[in-house]
Design a protein around this motif. Structure first.
Motif, PDB file in Angstrom:
ATOM      1  N   LEU A   2       0.815  -1.194   0.000  1.00  0.00           N
ATOM      2  CA  LEU A   2       0.000   0.000   0.000  1.00  0.00           C
ATOM      3  C   LEU A   2       0.857   1.255   0.000  1.00  0.00           C
ATOM      4  CD1 LEU A   2      -2.738  -0.794   2.659  1.00  0.00           C
ATOM      5  CD2 LEU A   2      -3.043  -0.635   0.212  1.00  0.00           C
ATOM      6  N   SER A   5      -0.013   6.992   1.967  1.00  0.00           N
ATOM      7  CA  SER A   5      -1.225   7.793   2.190  1.00  0.00           C
ATOM      8  C   SER A   5      -2.479   6.918   2.179  1.00  0.00           C
ATOM      9  CB  SER A   5      -1.342   8.915   1.167  1.00  0.00           C
ATOM     10  OG  SER A   5      -1.516   8.390  -0.125  1.00  0.00           O
ATOM     11  N   VAL A   6      -2.491   5.885   1.349  1.00  0.00           N
ATOM     12  CA  VAL A   6      -3.632   4.962   1.313  1.00  0.00           C
ATOM     13  C   VAL A   6      -3.685   4.158   2.611  1.00  0.00           C
ATOM     14  CG1 VAL A   6      -4.606   2.948   0.139  1.00  0.00           C
ATOM     15  CG2 VAL A   6      -3.631   4.819  -1.201  1.00  0.00           C
ATOM     16  N   ALA A   7      -2.532   3.673   3.061  1.00  0.00           N
ATOM     17  CA  ALA A   7      -2.467   2.908   4.307  1.00  0.00           C
ATOM     18  C   ALA A   7      -2.899   3.770   5.490  1.00  0.00           C
ATOM     19  CB  ALA A   7      -1.057   2.365   4.521  1.00  0.00           C
ATOM     20  N   TYR A   8      -2.469   5.032   5.512  1.00  0.00           N
ATOM     21  CA  TYR A   8      -2.838   5.935   6.591  1.00  0.00           C
ATOM     22  C   TYR A   8      -4.352   6.100   6.657  1.00  0.00           C
ATOM     23  CZ  TYR A   8      -3.566  10.174   9.262  1.00  0.00           C
ATOM     24  OH  TYR A   8      -4.032  11.076  10.172  1.00  0.00           O
ATOM     25  N   LYS A   9      -4.974   6.342   5.516  1.00  0.00           N
ATOM     26  CA  LYS A   9      -6.429   6.530   5.497  1.00  0.00           C
ATOM     27  C   LYS A   9      -7.163   5.251   5.874  1.00  0.00           C
ATOM     28  CE  LYS A   9      -6.358  10.284   2.185  1.00  0.00           C
ATOM     29  NZ  LYS A   9      -6.562  10.690   0.806  1.00  0.00           N
ATOM     30  N   LYS A  10      -6.640   4.122   5.451  1.00  0.00           N
ATOM     31  CA  LYS A  10      -7.300   2.843   5.696  1.00  0.00           C
ATOM     32  C   LYS A  10      -7.220   2.426   7.167  1.00  0.00           C
ATOM     33  CE  LYS A  10      -7.554  -1.865   3.957  1.00  0.00           C
ATOM     34  NZ  LYS A  10      -7.065  -2.820   2.979  1.00  0.00           N
ATOM     35  N   TYR A  11      -6.082   2.695   7.816  1.00  0.00           N
ATOM     36  CA  TYR A  11      -5.860   2.211   9.174  1.00  0.00           C
ATOM     37  C   TYR A  11      -5.773   3.323  10.223  1.00  0.00           C
ATOM     38  CZ  TYR A  11      -4.932  -2.088   6.699  1.00  0.00           C
ATOM     39  OH  TYR A  11      -5.061  -3.184   5.900  1.00  0.00           O
ATOM     40  N   LYS A  12      -6.215   4.500   9.873  1.00  0.00           N
ATOM     41  CA  LYS A  12      -6.148   5.658  10.758  1.00  0.00           C
ATOM     42  C   LYS A  12      -6.878   5.429  12.089  1.00  0.00           C
ATOM     43  CE  LYS A  12      -7.742  10.410  10.671  1.00  0.00           C
ATOM     44  NZ  LYS A  12      -8.311  11.446   9.852  1.00  0.00           N
TER      45      LYS A  12
END
Length: 170
Positions: A2, A5-12
Motif C-alpha cells: 500500500l 497515504s492509502v495505508a494511513y487513510k485505511k488504518y487511521k
C-alpha cells in the motif's frame, strides 16, 4: 504494498482505538505490563475528536489532578474518538509523563524522570537520558503489542463490550 497515504487513510482508526483502550485500561484496571511497568492517566489532558463532523470538533479535557471522566465518557458516548492523551508511566520506580497522539502514535512533551546521575560528565548524562527515553518507547511498544494482540483475537469483542459498559455507566 500500500502507498503510505492509502495505508494511513485505511488504518487511521487504529490509533484512536488504541488510545481509547488505553484510557479505559488506565481508568479501570490495575494495569501492569510486567513487574516493572504500571500506567495511569496523568493529570491534565485528554483530547477527543468528532471525526465525522465538518469542521472537525475537538474537545480538550484538562484537570489539575485528573481529567473529568464523566465529561470524557459523555463525549465518547456521542461517538467521539480519543485523539491525544497524556499518560504517566512508572517503570522501575521512575515516573515518566508524556503525550501520545493517535494519528501517528507519536510522543510529545516527554518528561523524563529526575535521577541522581552517577555520571558527572556530559557524555554519561546524555547516555542516561537515551536509556530513559528508550525505556518509555519500549513500554509503549509493549502496550501497543498487547493492544494489537487483543484487537486481532476473539477477546476484542469482550474488550469492546467492557469499554461500552464503562462509557455508559453512571
Amino acid at each position: 504494498m500500500l502507498d503510505l497515504s492509502v495505508a494511513y487513510k485505511k488504518y487511521k482508526f487504529i490509533g484512536s482505538e488504541f488510545l481509547t483502550w488505553l484510557f479505559y485500561v488506565a481508568e479501570n484496571e490495575a494495569f501492569r505490563i510486567s513487574e516493572d511497568l504500571e500506567i495511569g492517566i496523568s493529570t491534565h489532558i485528554v483530547n477527543i475528536s468528532f471525526e465525522n463532523e465538518m469542521p472537525k470538533e475537538t474537545l480538550s479535557i484538562k484537570g489539575d489532578d485528573s481529567v473529568d471522566r464523566d465529561e470524557c465518557t459523555s463525549a465518547l458516548r456521542r461517538g467521539a474518538l480519543v485523539s491525544k492523551i497524556r499518560l504517566a508511566f512508572e517503570i522501575r520506580e521512575n515516573i515518566y509523563h508524556f503525550t501520545i497522539h493517535a494519528d501517528w502514535l507519536s510522543f510529545s512533551s516527554l518528561n523524563l524522570p529526575q535521577t541522581e546521575s552517577i555520571a558527572e560528565d556530559s557524555d554519561g548524562a546524555t547516555l542516561e537520558r537515551i536509556y530513559l527515553y528508550n525505556q518509555a518507547v519500549e513500554a509503549m511498544d509493549k502496550l501497543f503489542e498487547r493492544f494489537i494482540r487483543i484487537r486481532l483475537s476473539n477477546d476484542w469483542n469482550a474488550a469492546v463490550s467492557n469499554i461500552r459498559k464503562w462509557i455508559t455507566r453512571d
